[in-house]
Design a protein around this motif. Sequence first.
Motif, PDB file in Angstrom:
ATOM      1  N   ALA A  93      -4.430   5.958   3.776  1.00 33.66           N
ATOM      2  CA  ALA A  93      -3.941   4.601   3.522  1.00 33.66           C
ATOM      3  C   ALA A  93      -4.290   3.657   4.664  1.00 33.66           C
ATOM      4  O   ALA A  93      -4.585   2.477   4.436  1.00 33.66           O
ATOM      5  CB  ALA A  93      -2.428   4.625   3.299  1.00 33.66           C
ATOM      6  N   HIS A 106      -3.662  11.325  -6.630  1.00 35.86           N
ATOM      7  CA  HIS A 106      -4.189  11.650  -5.301  1.00 35.86           C
ATOM      8  C   HIS A 106      -3.618  12.953  -4.753  1.00 35.86           C
ATOM      9  O   HIS A 106      -4.178  13.525  -3.812  1.00 35.86           O
ATOM     10  CB  HIS A 106      -3.889  10.509  -4.320  1.00 35.86           C
ATOM     11  CG  HIS A 106      -2.516  10.571  -3.717  1.00 35.86           C
ATOM     12  ND1 HIS A 106      -1.388  10.158  -4.389  1.00 35.86           N
ATOM     13  CD2 HIS A 106      -2.076  11.006  -2.505  1.00 35.86           C
ATOM     14  CE1 HIS A 106      -0.328  10.320  -3.618  1.00 35.86           C
ATOM     15  NE2 HIS A 106      -0.708  10.837  -2.469  1.00 35.86           N
ATOM     16  N   GLN A 110      -7.800   2.685   4.122  1.00 38.17           N
ATOM     17  CA  GLN A 110      -7.858   1.741   3.010  1.00 38.17           C
ATOM     18  C   GLN A 110      -7.398   0.353   3.463  1.00 38.17           C
ATOM     19  O   GLN A 110      -8.000  -0.671   3.120  1.00 38.17           O
ATOM     20  CB  GLN A 110      -6.968   2.242   1.875  1.00 38.17           C
ATOM     21  CG  GLN A 110      -6.913   1.317   0.663  1.00 38.17           C
ATOM     22  CD  GLN A 110      -5.903   1.786  -0.368  1.00 38.17           C
ATOM     23  OE1 GLN A 110      -5.156   2.729  -0.132  1.00 38.17           O
ATOM     24  NE2 GLN A 110      -5.864   1.116  -1.507  1.00 38.17           N
ATOM     25  N   GLN A 111      -6.333   0.332   4.253  1.00 38.75           N
ATOM     26  CA  GLN A 111      -5.799  -0.939   4.730  1.00 38.75           C
ATOM     27  C   GLN A 111      -6.794  -1.654   5.640  1.00 38.75           C
ATOM     28  O   GLN A 111      -6.936  -2.880   5.588  1.00 38.75           O
ATOM     29  CB  GLN A 111      -4.487  -0.674   5.473  1.00 38.75           C
ATOM     30  CG  GLN A 111      -3.723  -1.923   5.850  1.00 38.75           C
ATOM     31  CD  GLN A 111      -2.276  -1.611   6.162  1.00 38.75           C
ATOM     32  OE1 GLN A 111      -1.460  -1.438   5.271  1.00 38.75           O
ATOM     33  NE2 GLN A 111      -1.954  -1.527   7.436  1.00 38.75           N
ATOM     34  N   PHE A 160     -10.370  -4.004  -6.474  1.00 43.57           N
ATOM     35  CA  PHE A 160     -10.611  -2.720  -7.119  1.00 43.57           C
ATOM     36  C   PHE A 160     -10.685  -2.876  -8.635  1.00 43.57           C
ATOM     37  O   PHE A 160     -10.068  -3.773  -9.213  1.00 43.57           O
ATOM     38  CB  PHE A 160      -9.488  -1.728  -6.781  1.00 43.57           C
ATOM     39  CG  PHE A 160      -9.300  -1.497  -5.316  1.00 43.57           C
ATOM     40  CD1 PHE A 160     -10.136  -0.649  -4.621  1.00 43.57           C
ATOM     41  CD2 PHE A 160      -8.289  -2.151  -4.626  1.00 43.57           C
ATOM     42  CE1 PHE A 160      -9.981  -0.448  -3.271  1.00 43.57           C
ATOM     43  CE2 PHE A 160      -8.119  -1.958  -3.272  1.00 43.57           C
ATOM     44  CZ  PHE A 160      -8.973  -1.099  -2.590  1.00 43.57           C
ATOM     45  N   ASN A 187       0.656   4.077  -2.905  1.00 40.60           N
ATOM     46  CA  ASN A 187       0.367   5.477  -2.612  1.00 40.60           C
ATOM     47  C   ASN A 187       1.325   6.412  -3.342  1.00 40.60           C
ATOM     48  O   ASN A 187       0.921   7.457  -3.863  1.00 40.60           O
ATOM     49  CB  ASN A 187       0.444   5.709  -1.103  1.00 40.60           C
ATOM     50  CG  ASN A 187       0.142   7.136  -0.718  1.00 40.60           C
ATOM     51  OD1 ASN A 187       1.041   7.961  -0.593  1.00 40.60           O
ATOM     52  ND2 ASN A 187      -1.125   7.437  -0.532  1.00 40.60           N
ATOM     53  N   LEU A 201       0.822  -1.207   0.000  1.00 36.42           N
ATOM     54  CA  LEU A 201       0.000   0.000   0.000  1.00 36.42           C
ATOM     55  C   LEU A 201       0.857   1.258   0.000  1.00 36.42           C
ATOM     56  O   LEU A 201       0.472   2.281  -0.573  1.00 36.42           O
ATOM     57  CB  LEU A 201      -0.931   0.002   1.211  1.00 36.42           C
ATOM     58  CG  LEU A 201      -2.144  -0.919   1.125  1.00 36.42           C
ATOM     59  CD1 LEU A 201      -2.988  -0.789   2.376  1.00 36.42           C
ATOM     60  CD2 LEU A 201      -2.982  -0.605  -0.105  1.00 36.42           C
TER      61      LEU A 201
END
Length: 380
Positions: free
Chosen positions: A155, A23, A158-159, A197, A17, A13
């Motif tokens: 993150a 982002h 998300q994790q 995803f 990122n 991750l």
Amino acid sequence: AWSMRETPLEYELLVENILDLSHVPFSHHGVAGQRPDALPITMSQVGELSCERGLAMVTSAADAAMIKRGFASGMLYFTPPNRVHYEITNKNGTHQYLTAFTTPVAPGKSRYFSRIYTDNEKALPGFAFKLLRSMPPWMVHLSSHQVVDADMVLAAGQQRLLSERMAAAEASSSSGDGNGGTSSAAAPSAQRMDRQFYMPATADRAVVAFYKWLNTFSGGRVHYANPGLTQAATAAAGGAHTVAFGAASGGVERSHILDRYTQHTRHCRLCQEGMVVVQRVAVGALLAAAASAAGALAVLARTNAFAMAASLATGSPAPVASSLGGGNMGLAVALGLLAALCLAVSSAARGVKPKFYSGDYTFHDRHIKVPMKSDQGNKK
């Protein structure tokens, strides 16, 4: 200056990122970009994936501000096992670089090393270049924390969601396996992650290529020295500073995610020296403020004493303005202003010290009103 942060994030991750340029204007609004400046990003892969060389992408600008600064082209590289390098070429021939190393420490724990630099001072506005050159390293580190804080919050969330999804998938696949419907969660892998995803945008091509590389050349995951090491063991060793990945975690407190002292300051000699400097400035400026204020009061008291003595000797009271005297009055005012300035410096220094320990990035406080076309038409 190089900066380091120990993150409660999985290696995969963290790399994702950094590779995700789109982002930046959204996650780092007000710090490293502006949401209204966001642009569609196009990426195209250069050559084939390689076990040793990784991947390379030609990329467009991440936002309009980059174009205003003279952006001509960009290259994005992932060099195994942990280097991400971004190279910007400007129209005047200068270059800007971002180099990051993401080092997996344990499941749910990675270190992030990064540096932003240029090969020519013309790549940045003159004032910005001189400012960066004059900043002490610990101040650069504090500045970089603001960027990482936003990444950590997003993150980590998300994790956590991935952990919950994977735990649910494991529970579903293990039902009826002869073990009473339960089994230990398998190690997280890129094969399982990239199925969570749908990433059709060209801006996601670097991320998709990275997971493809991880699947092809690393079996879809990081291979730690201790095969039995789990997220639970990492969490037990590192306290609550780990976000479980691949198994339900229940989340981690925001204060732990943004614990700058544990993740950086305690490891960084430069920031420890910076804390000493800030503390000395705070105390020294406070003492100077007290001394200046005392001096101003002493000047006023002494001048008033002389004025009263002269008034008693002559038998006629002098006006206040003339009794103070122009020179003495000016000195008292100057000392008073100096005291106020020193007090402000002390207060500012005391405000810097907590930034070595923790940070925050509240997204809903960083809003901006984007004018609608109808509003612009009405103004015309």
